[in-house]
Design a protein around this motif. Structure first.
Motif, short mmCIF file in Angstrom:
data_model
loop_
_atom_site.label_atom_id
_atom_site.label_comp_id
_atom_site.label_asym_id
_atom_site.label_seq_id
_atom_site.Cartn_x
_atom_site.Cartn_y
_atom_site.Cartn_z
N ILE A 155 12.47 0.25 -79.90
CA ILE A 155 12.16 -0.06 -81.02
C ILE A 155 10.78 -0.65 -81.13
O ILE A 155 10.55 -1.68 -80.49
CB ILE A 155 13.28 -0.96 -81.69
CG1 ILE A 155 14.54 -0.50 -81.92
CG2 ILE A 155 12.80 -1.46 -83.33
CD1 ILE A 155 15.69 -1.11 -82.39
N PRO A 156 9.70 -0.09 -81.67
CA PRO A 156 8.55 -0.73 -81.45
C PRO A 156 8.37 -2.01 -82.47
O PRO A 156 9.17 -2.08 -83.27
CB PRO A 156 7.42 0.51 -81.84
CG PRO A 156 8.42 1.29 -82.82
CD PRO A 156 9.85 1.05 -82.55
N GLY A 157 7.35 -2.79 -82.01
CA GLY A 157 6.98 -4.09 -82.97
C GLY A 157 8.18 -4.96 -82.60
O GLY A 157 9.18 -4.70 -81.67
N PRO A 158 7.71 -6.18 -82.94
CA PRO A 158 8.66 -7.56 -82.66
C PRO A 158 10.14 -7.22 -83.21
O PRO A 158 10.34 -6.94 -84.56
CB PRO A 158 7.98 -8.54 -83.30
CG PRO A 158 7.15 -8.19 -84.52
CD PRO A 158 6.75 -6.66 -83.88
N HIS A 159 11.26 -7.38 -82.48
CA HIS A 159 12.65 -7.54 -83.02
C HIS A 159 13.36 -8.29 -81.74
O HIS A 159 12.83 -8.56 -80.74
CB HIS A 159 13.12 -6.12 -82.99
CG HIS A 159 13.11 -5.24 -81.98
ND1 HIS A 159 14.59 -5.11 -81.32
CD2 HIS A 159 12.39 -4.70 -81.27
CE1 HIS A 159 14.31 -4.24 -80.34
NE2 HIS A 159 12.99 -4.01 -80.21
N ASP A 160 14.64 -8.79 -82.37
CA ASP A 160 15.11 -10.03 -81.61
C ASP A 160 16.35 -9.89 -80.94
O ASP A 160 17.28 -9.07 -81.49
CB ASP A 160 15.09 -11.36 -82.79
CG ASP A 160 13.90 -11.55 -83.51
OD1 ASP A 160 12.87 -11.07 -82.86
OD2 ASP A 160 13.90 -12.37 -84.29
N LEU A 161 16.53 -10.57 -80.01
CA LEU A 161 17.81 -10.62 -79.11
C LEU A 161 18.42 -12.02 -79.47
O LEU A 161 17.71 -13.20 -79.13
CB LEU A 161 17.64 -10.54 -77.94
CG LEU A 161 18.94 -10.53 -77.02
CD1 LEU A 161 19.84 -9.34 -77.30
CD2 LEU A 161 18.83 -10.64 -75.50
N PHE A 162 19.59 -11.92 -80.06
CA PHE A 162 20.32 -13.47 -80.49
C PHE A 162 20.90 -13.75 -79.31
O PHE A 162 22.01 -12.93 -78.58
CB PHE A 162 21.09 -13.13 -81.70
CG PHE A 162 20.08 -12.94 -82.99
CD1 PHE A 162 19.50 -14.03 -83.61
CD2 PHE A 162 20.21 -11.62 -83.40
CE1 PHE A 162 18.47 -13.63 -84.67
CE2 PHE A 162 19.25 -11.36 -84.59
CZ PHE A 162 18.66 -12.44 -85.11
N MET A 163 21.14 -15.09 -79.04
CA MET A 163 22.30 -15.47 -78.07
C MET A 163 22.71 -16.95 -78.51
O MET A 163 21.77 -17.51 -79.44
CB MET A 163 21.66 -15.52 -76.64
CG MET A 163 20.73 -16.50 -76.31
SD MET A 163 20.39 -16.47 -74.67
CE MET A 163 20.03 -14.91 -74.47
N ALA A 164 23.89 -17.31 -78.10
CA ALA A 164 24.63 -18.50 -78.46
C ALA A 164 25.54 -18.91 -77.26
O ALA A 164 26.08 -18.10 -76.67
CB ALA A 164 25.36 -18.29 -79.75
N GLY A 165 25.60 -20.27 -76.99
CA GLY A 165 26.35 -20.69 -76.17
C GLY A 165 26.43 -22.26 -76.03
O GLY A 165 25.29 -22.88 -76.00
N ASN A 166 27.48 -22.69 -75.01
CA ASN A 166 27.46 -24.12 -75.11
C ASN A 166 26.47 -24.75 -73.82
O ASN A 166 26.26 -25.98 -73.86
CB ASN A 166 28.78 -24.77 -74.92
CG ASN A 166 29.64 -24.37 -76.26
OD1 ASN A 166 29.06 -24.34 -77.31
ND2 ASN A 166 30.70 -24.25 -75.92
N ASP A 167 26.20 -24.01 -72.85
CA ASP A 167 25.57 -24.25 -71.50
C ASP A 167 24.29 -23.67 -71.61
O ASP A 167 24.04 -22.60 -71.63
CB ASP A 167 26.55 -23.54 -70.43
CG ASP A 167 25.99 -24.03 -69.04
OD1 ASP A 167 25.05 -24.01 -68.80
OD2 ASP A 167 26.85 -24.14 -68.34
N THR A 168 23.32 -24.77 -71.66
CA THR A 168 21.97 -24.41 -71.56
C THR A 168 21.51 -23.37 -70.42
O THR A 168 20.55 -22.53 -70.49
CB THR A 168 21.18 -25.41 -71.72
OG1 THR A 168 21.37 -26.31 -73.03
CG2 THR A 168 19.63 -25.46 -71.94
N ILE A 169 21.91 -23.88 -69.27
CA ILE A 169 21.53 -23.30 -68.16
C ILE A 169 22.01 -21.74 -67.97
O ILE A 169 21.38 -20.84 -67.52
CB ILE A 169 22.02 -23.80 -66.79
CG1 ILE A 169 21.58 -25.50 -66.86
CG2 ILE A 169 21.44 -23.22 -65.33
CD1 ILE A 169 20.17 -25.80 -66.67
N ALA A 170 23.30 -21.72 -68.56
CA ALA A 170 23.81 -20.25 -68.52
C ALA A 170 23.10 -19.46 -69.69
O ALA A 170 22.75 -18.29 -69.31
CB ALA A 170 25.40 -20.13 -68.97
#
Lengths: 224, 224
Positions: A155-170
């Motif tokens: 997919i050309p142009g900017p598009h986003d990968l979302f993430m969520a989690g309790n552990d910053t290092i993870a």
């Protein structure tokens, strides 16, 4: 890194092949790793036999795949995820667990909708975390097609990968894997409750696929 | 155009003021248009008294606002929308009805989640359409902050307004209003079932607001 992937379908195979190509040792874990199962035709994916031959990886049962891994990916269907995570059990303790699954109900055909037990003030990722409190669960990759997960350049142009989690290092570990696939726009949605937001994206993702005719579609966050 | 807006809160006032500024005759309809109600302080909005003085518009009861209008906007809270639409009743027959409401459950505090009765294989917009089958319901504007609805330029760069509805001509009318506010990127999600997709966007929109610190946030669709 030794990576265990729970689930041998399209998502597990695609992530596994991309990780193996980047030098990781990949084991796919499935409930019943019999010869018959390895030869079984799979929707939008190779047989596991063909995948093994192509990637030089391995297939095992779920507890073995989890116990031998440094990082584990849940690539099961949402309605089977909790059972699969229970099977992995203490093999997940202390490990980063990337939850890629979507809790979709296909019982009424297309389009699917969120399974009621994971909608409302919860999410599949949070319920997985409750089953394996020792794991470091990160919800990620669940909002794009498998091919895009490992090749955002489709997919050309900017598009986003979302993430969520309790552990910053993870989350840093998962970001590193995402960057190795080519992701540059990674949106951290905070703690694991952010998975409610990304699991809720599936209805619009499916709708954009249906109305646009291609699963090569994603979203980009814009701010004022 | 004569436009009736059901709901006198922040969304109704913002849309009403922007429409009045573009030459439309606007009437806000509320359940009980008493002097006391007009003087009542409202969250993130003027009193209706102050809004009336500022915009030169009118306030009436809901049936009157609907019956006298050529186009009606549902700007009520989601948990009161069905009752308000029932009150408007046959006054909506044949008219474009823009449904801006979101069926959010705040009973557990922040963040809200979709009310169970409008989640799954339905949406608030579809249930409104079922109550007033003669209306031409278009779901639109529900995925951005009120200020952005009428001024998309508050967010620079491309970002999208989603709409869904069964009536193509009605959607053209709504697109025209959106363009008068400055929207250039309008994504038609097809028939009114597309409202399931946009109502499901609220969890990520709220999450992006919470993690980014500003409600001036939206999404842009990118395709391969």
């Amino acid at each position: 890194m030794n990576i265990g992937i729970i689930g041998g379908g399209s998502v597990g195979q695609t992530l596994g092949a991309a990780l193996a190509a980047r030098g990781h040792a990949v084991v796919i874990g499935i409930r019943n790793p019999s010869g018959e199962e390895l030869a079984k035709p799979r929707a939008q994916a190779d047989t596991l036999e063909a995948w093994l031959a192509r990637t030089g990886s391995r297939v095992s049962d779920i507890p073995t795949a989890a116990a031998g891994a440094e990082l584990v990916i849940n690539a099961t269907k949402g309605d089977g995820s909790i059972a699969a995570i229970r099977a992995a059990g203490h093999g997940l303790d202390g490990k980063v667990l990337i939850d890629v699954a979507n809790p979709l109900d296909f019982s009424r055909g297309m389009p699917p909708f969120l399974m009621a037990e994971y909608a409302g003030p919860t999410s599949l990722a949070e319920q997985i975390q409750a089953v394996v409190p020792g794991a470091r669960v990160v919800k990620a990759f669940n909002t794009v097609a498998a091919a895009v997960m490992v090749n955002p350049g489709l997919i050309p142009g900017p598009h986003d990968l979302f993430m969520a989690g309790n552990d910053t290092i993870a989350k840093e570990t998962v970001s590193g894997i995402a960057r190795s696939f080519g992701w540059t726009e990674i949106v951290d949605l905070g703690d694991l409750a952010g998975a409610r937001a990304t699991e809720s994206l599936l209805p619009i993702w499916v709708r954009l696929w249906m109305t646009g005719g291609s699963p090569l579609v994603n979203l980009h966050v814009t701010r004022g």
